[in-house]
Design an enzyme around this catalytic site. Structure first.
Site, short mmCIF file in Angstrom:
data_model
loop_
_atom_site.label_atom_id
_atom_site.label_comp_id
_atom_site.label_asym_id
_atom_site.label_seq_id
_atom_site.Cartn_x
_atom_site.Cartn_y
_atom_site.Cartn_z
N ARG A 175 53.23 51.97 46.64
CA ARG A 175 52.55 51.11 47.61
C ARG A 175 52.79 51.68 49.01
NH1 ARG A 175 49.61 48.00 44.02
NH2 ARG A 175 50.96 47.34 42.31
N ASP A 186 43.81 46.05 33.98
CA ASP A 186 43.26 44.70 34.03
C ASP A 186 41.75 44.63 33.78
OD1 ASP A 186 45.75 43.70 34.56
OD2 ASP A 186 45.42 43.40 36.70
N ASP A 215 39.40 44.87 35.92
CA ASP A 215 38.89 43.94 36.92
C ASP A 215 38.11 44.61 38.05
OD1 ASP A 215 41.03 45.23 38.07
OD2 ASP A 215 41.99 43.43 38.85
#
Length: 319
Positions: A72, A127, A129
């Protein structure tokens, strides 16, 4: 175009290495130098960038995770951080970037493109998504991992005549829970896209018990609530003794399936082609087995949807 780069960002997913391999080898085939950026956008800012050769990506197609690592990076969300990253690329003569990751990774790639640096996005997340593609890299492998766990837990649920709650990943999307639940014969599937009350679940369990059913499998996507919290609510409503299994990060690991390896290779190959064609700010995906690409703006504007007919079918088959 003489040099491009590739990075992975956000959560890792099986098939990322296959995508890295395809970017590197497709580019070298076209006489383009390739640089790997290590530790995602954080590595881009710090200059953790190394040239990759054909041998650099040998024997990685079958490995889970990402050889480029991922991290990150709050600094990259700032204009100053983005400009630092572009300077690192320009200093090495790099003219384009392939970003493999999820929604946040796409937003970073979009910012670089807006600043004049060409980027192409590949959907790497378990995911499933990301809009603009039927499947994301890693989803199929994660699905098989979850299904294997469901099958094993069902053996114990049957033996002990108990209700098991299985918590799976999916903060904003219920694809893993829905697909694994349908494939694993779960009696109840709890996902963010469909409102399901404790009363609904309790009634389904009672109906099953009345016809002699002695065990139940409930799949809960983490985006709805934790497995422990759901078990607590169910206990208050039914006084039913349950067991909770949180699958956690096991869902992200493992050797990618053949489907994910092929998907990653096809998407990555097209990403390199787009950069060669002088295109930028595009996200590559697969729809109805065809490779497609959309602008980042289009991807962000398209809502992610589940197949509600699959959800209805799961309820019909688990009566």
């Amino acid at each position: 175009m003489k040099a491009i780069s590739v990075l992975t960002s956000g959560g890792d997913s099986p098939g990322m290495n296959a995508a890295i391999r395809a970017v590197v080898r497709k580019a070298i085939y076209h006489n383009i130098n390739v640089y790997g950026i290590y530790q995602g956008y954080a590595g881009l800012i710090s200059g953790n960038i190394k040239k990759l050769e054909l041998g650099s990506v040998g024997d990685i197609i079958h490995r889970g995770g990402t050889m480029l690592y991922t991290a990150r990076c709050e600094e990259f969300k700032t204009l100053e951080g983005q400009k630092k990253g572009i300077e690192q690329l320009k200093e090495r003569g790099i003219e384009g970037l392939v970003v493999i990751g999820g929604d946040g990774s796409y937003k970073g790639a979009q910012k670089l493109t807006e600043h004049g640096f060409p980027c192409i996005g590949l959907p790497g997340t378990i995911d499933n998504d990301i809009a603009g593609t039927d499947y994301t890299i890693g989803f199929n492998t994660a699905l098989h991992t979850v299904l294997d766990s469901i099958d094993k837990i069902r053996d114990t649920a049957t033996s002990h005549e108990r209700t098991f709650i299985i918590e799976v990943m999916g903060r904003h999307a219920g694809d893993i829970a829905l697909w694994a639940g349908l494939a694993g014969g779960a009696e109840t599937i709890i996902i963010p896209e469909i409102d399901t009350t404790i009363d609904d679940v309790a009634n389904r369990i009672r109906q099953g018990q009345e016809r002699g059913k002695k065990h139940t499998i409930i799949i809960v996507a983490e985006g709805v609530c934790s497995g422990m919290e759901f078990a607590k609510q169910l206990k208050e409503k039914t006084n039913l003794d349950t067991r909770v299994s949180v699958l956690g990060h096991i869902q992200r690991g493992g050797s990618p399936t053949a489907f994910d390896r092929v998907l990653a290779s096809r998407l990555a190959g097209r990403a390199v082609e787009l950069l060669i064609e002088g295109k930028a700010g595009r996200a590559v995906g697969m729809e109805k087995s065809e490779i497609v690409d959309y602008s980042f703006d289009e991807v962000f504007s398209m809502p992610h949807k589940i197949d509600e007919s699959m959800y209805r079918l799961s309820k019909e088959l688990s009566i």
